[in-house]
Design an enzyme around this catalytic site. Structure first.
Site, short mmCIF file in Angstrom:
data_model
loop_
_atom_site.label_atom_id
_atom_site.label_comp_id
_atom_site.label_asym_id
_atom_site.label_seq_id
_atom_site.Cartn_x
_atom_site.Cartn_y
_atom_site.Cartn_z
CG ASN A 20 -3.92 -4.84 2.77
OD1 ASN A 20 -3.61 -5.16 1.63
ND2 ASN A 20 -3.07 -4.90 3.76
NE ARG A 78 -2.30 -1.64 3.22
CZ ARG A 78 -2.70 -1.54 4.48
NH1 ARG A 78 -3.83 -0.94 4.76
NH2 ARG A 78 -1.97 -2.05 5.43
#
Ligand code: ZN
Ligand code: ZN
Ligand code: FE
Length: 758
Positions: free
Chosen positions: A39, A21
């Protein structure tokens, strides 16, 4: 930038716990994009405002600049309703019922973290639980997905202010590093000394001094406990062998740096790369001098080596070197003989009583042993044991069968496996199921993986062997069971790894497996054509007395295989064994009592090994065959013996009587030193001849090899040399060629030959 639209991307693969990320965040900033990344249990999901051109560049950057340990299996995207984002943000993990994201593997400590732990000014100076998004524990500490701190054994450690700041800063290396910790807020170590006292200060210094003075130490590592001692201290290693009740079986060693032993072993670039890879397995390295490492790897020409792969191990070596001590350490699984590796503090304190025990309070949730590999002459990685660093990353199949499937594997060197959505997840190394505690490990591991991967299979595959423990376990767990022939499963594992579906010649050579005709197979050739599997050649059966007893009592194979010349058998064994036992074997064989018919190539290697090495018993599986291989390397010749082929109605029978006669002749003529090389050459030549015949007869060019026999490097390299280039040659490269590949093969057999395609 006029026509921006909102696009939703889903990135699948190993994309969690690897800094994915923040990586997306950074490239979004670079391209000045607005949106969100999160996520989910589907994978990493990105919403981003882009035009066609920017989307292309964005995806290109994702593919080319991804974090070193990430593995992308797919990127999909679609346009969605426009969302007017004003910035780019990382969102908290979302909950989703459908669990698809892959669980990351445990990763070796990275260079930047090593810098931190050896920087006296860093707050993590000498802190053994240092990690970041590029390194540290993953699979070993995760309880369920998604991979978030609260779902790991780090849950109970509350991050201090500094750690929290790193954890929340998208530009920090420790952004969302789930096991992030420091000396102030994270796990810590302590020691229970051999005298039973608890010691909380100067633990590393104490342990280092104990090792230097010849002590044995139990060390809690990443996936379980190790037992460690000075690899060059004969007394210490001897004591360790007594504890593990393991007389000769080699121990792996751990070193701080390959240069520490570069005088003693050969390494090439591939081997070094694998040693230092994020998986950091044990790599089998050739010794420069067979007599070196004599206590850990006696009589063998290679030694299993791994480098210090956690901060804890790095710091231990730092203290050892402070005292000028540079020897490698034995680093062997902390277990009792043949039992699973110990992972919990209480068990360790009980079992390792009397040794120094180095403990910590970061709980290991999923026990996982070190992996073991070697590199063949073409630079391919070959697994002997596939565990830490590789599990649970799946073997990806080109299949889209909808149902989930479970496979038990075999009873020896067990790994079970699960198929879901085109992927096969193999379990950590379980061991031999003959042992009750390994069976318990099988069941607990199954339950844990079931929860972790969110699967609930209804179909189960087992080996055809009627007395396997794995089958008994399966019967209790599953309503529907299919059995798969052992050697078919071997070949199917290689087909699975290479996406082969038909038109394959399969060569399965191993020690023991249940054959379709009720005999013990282990030297078989198959042809797979028009989705039909046919055994087309096998070694002529020989009578083996005692069945599985012969694995340890290798002289039984010798008596059986060379039994056509009784005088020779008696002559060879007369000073070595009570000849009454030989009489008994012969007479039981004649009466067919406790005697099996076998085509096992592994047992033929044992028989020839007894003749060449003089060992009548094997201390561990395939010991004699391994020694035989080394002798072949040392006394290499070009000559060979020959096999005769006879054609019967259902295929070729490989006759070995002539070979037996010629081996005995060489022995009588005092040429025993070349027997091994000649024998190996004859097996290689036999394979060449058979493959050539079958290839013409069936018009097939793909040849798959599997079975423990192909862990013999002389053989493997010889086959690559003689057949490579002319045929498409495949060996196991994602799973071990020993019975560790059986569960993958069972699944592929079911999908490719039994299941109806969707
Ligand atoms: Zn790191
Ligand atoms: Zn902290
Ligand atoms: Fe096998």
């Amino acid at each position: 930038m006029a026509d921006l639209k909102t696009v939703k991307l889903i990135i699948k693969g190993v994309v969690q716990g690897v800094g994915f990320r923040p990586f997306i965040y950074r490239i979004a900033k670079e391209l000045k994009l607005f949106g969100r990344v999160s996520n989910t249990s589907e994978g990493v999901v990105v919403y981003v405002n882009v035009d066609e051109d920017l989307l292309k560049r964005f995806i290109e950057l994702i593919k080319t600049k991804k974090p070193p340990t990430a593995l992308i299996s797919s990127i999909t995207y679609e346009s969605v309703d426009f969302i007017n984002f004003k910035d780019f943000k990382i969102e908290k993990s979302a909950k989703n019922k459908k669990i698809e994201a892959l669980i990351p593997v445990d990763l070796k400590v990275c260079d930047k973290c090593i810098e931190d732990i050896f920087n006296p000014k860093d707050r993590r100076f000498l802190y053994p639980f240092t990690n970041c998004t590029n390194c540290g524990p993953r699979f070993s500490i995760i309880k369920k997905v998604p991979y978030d701190r609260k779902n790991t054994t780090m849950k109970d450690f509350k991050m201090c202010r500094d750690c929290k700041k790193e954890y929340e800063d998208p530009l920090d290396r420790r952004f969302h590093a789930q096991p992030n910790a420091c000396p102030l807020c994270g796990p810590f170590v302590w020691v229970i000394t051999y005298q039973g006292e608890k010691k909380c200060n100067d633990c590393f210094d104490y342990i280092a001094r104990r090792i230097i003075s010849g002590g044995i130490v139990a060390i809690k590592g990443l996936g379980g406990f190790h037992l460690a001692c000075d690899a060059f201290n004969q007394e210490a290693v001897k004591k360790l062998r007594e504890f593990k009740r393991r007389d000769f079986k080699p121990f792996a060693i751990m070193i701080d740096d390959i240069d520490d032993i570069s005088e003693m072993v050969y390494t090439n670039k591939t081997e070094r790369d694998i040693l230092y890879s994020v998986a950091s397995p044990i790599v089998m390295l050739r010794k420069k001098d067979r007599s070196s490492f004599e206590y850990v790897s006696p009589m063998l020409d290679n030694v299993g080596v791994m480098i210090a792969y956690t901060p804890l191990h790095k710091i231990l070596f730092y203290f050892l070197k402070k005292y000028g001590f540079k020897n490698p350490l034995v680093m062997t699984s902390g277990n009792l003989r043949d039992e699973p590796i110990i992972k919990d503090n209480d068990d360790a304190i009980r079992v390792f009583k009397g040794f120094d025990i180095f403990l910590h309070n970061r709980e290991i949730y999923n026990r996982i042993d070190d992996s073991v590999v070697f590199v063949d002459e073409l630079g391919n990685i070959r697994f002997i044991r596939r565990s830490r660093g590789y599990v649970p990353s799946p073997v990806i199949l080109k299949m889209n069968f909808k149902n989930e499937v479970f496979a038990c594997g075999g009873d020896i060197k067990n790994h079970f496996a699960v198929y879901k959505d085109g992927k096969v997840f193999l379990s950590p190394y379980i061991g031999d199921l003959e042992n009750e505690s390994n069976r318990d490990f099988f069941i607990s591991s199954y339950k844990s993986m079931k929860k972790l991967l969110g699967f609930n299979p209804k179909i189960c595959l087992v080996d055809k062997h009627p007395n396997y423990f794995s089958t008994m376990i399966a019967k209790e767990l599953f309503p529907k069971i299919f059995s798969v022939g052992h050697h078919i499963a071997h070949i199917c594992s290689v087909m699975a790894e290479n996406a082969l579906v038909d038109n394959v010649i399969g060569v399965a050579f191993d020690g023991t497996g249940w054959g379709d005709d009720g005999n013990i197979w282990g030297g078989e050739f198959f042809v797979i054509k028009d989705k039909l599997i046919k055994r087309v050649a096998h070694f002529k059966y020989f009578k083996l007395s005692g069945g599985d007893l012969a694995i340890k009592e290798v002289y039984r194979s010798f008596v059986s295989f060379f039994g056509s010349d009784k005088d020779f058998v008696y002559e060879f064994l007369k000073d070595k064994i009570d000849l009454n036992r030989v009489d008994i074997i012969f007479s039981l064989g004649e009466k067919n009592i406790n005697t099996f018919h076998t085509s096992s190539c592994g047992r033929i290697f044992d028989a020839v090994g007894v003749l060449v090495c003089g060992d009548l018993y094997s201390n561990f599986e395939a010991e004699v065959a391994m020694k035989l291989e080394h002798i072949a390397y040392e006394n290499r010749v070009d000559e060979r013996y020959s096999f005769d082929l006879t054609r019967e109605k259902d295929g070729y029978v490989i006759e070995w009587e002539g070979l037996v006669r010629d081996i005995i002749k060489d022995w009588r003529n005092k040429k025993s030193n070349v027997i091994s090389s000649k024998f190996h050459n004859s097996i290689i030549y036999l394979i060449k001849e058979m493959v050539e015949k079958l290839s013409i007869e069936y018009q097939i060019n793909d040849v798959c090899f599997s079975g423990g026999v192909f862990q013999n490097r002389y053989l493997l390299n010889g086959i690559l040399k003689i057949l490579g280039g002319r045929y498409n040659i495949f060996f196991n490269s994602k799973t071990p060629s020993n019975d560790g590949c059986i569960s993958l093969g069972q699944i592929y057999y079911y999908l490719n030959f039994l299941a109806r395609k969707d």
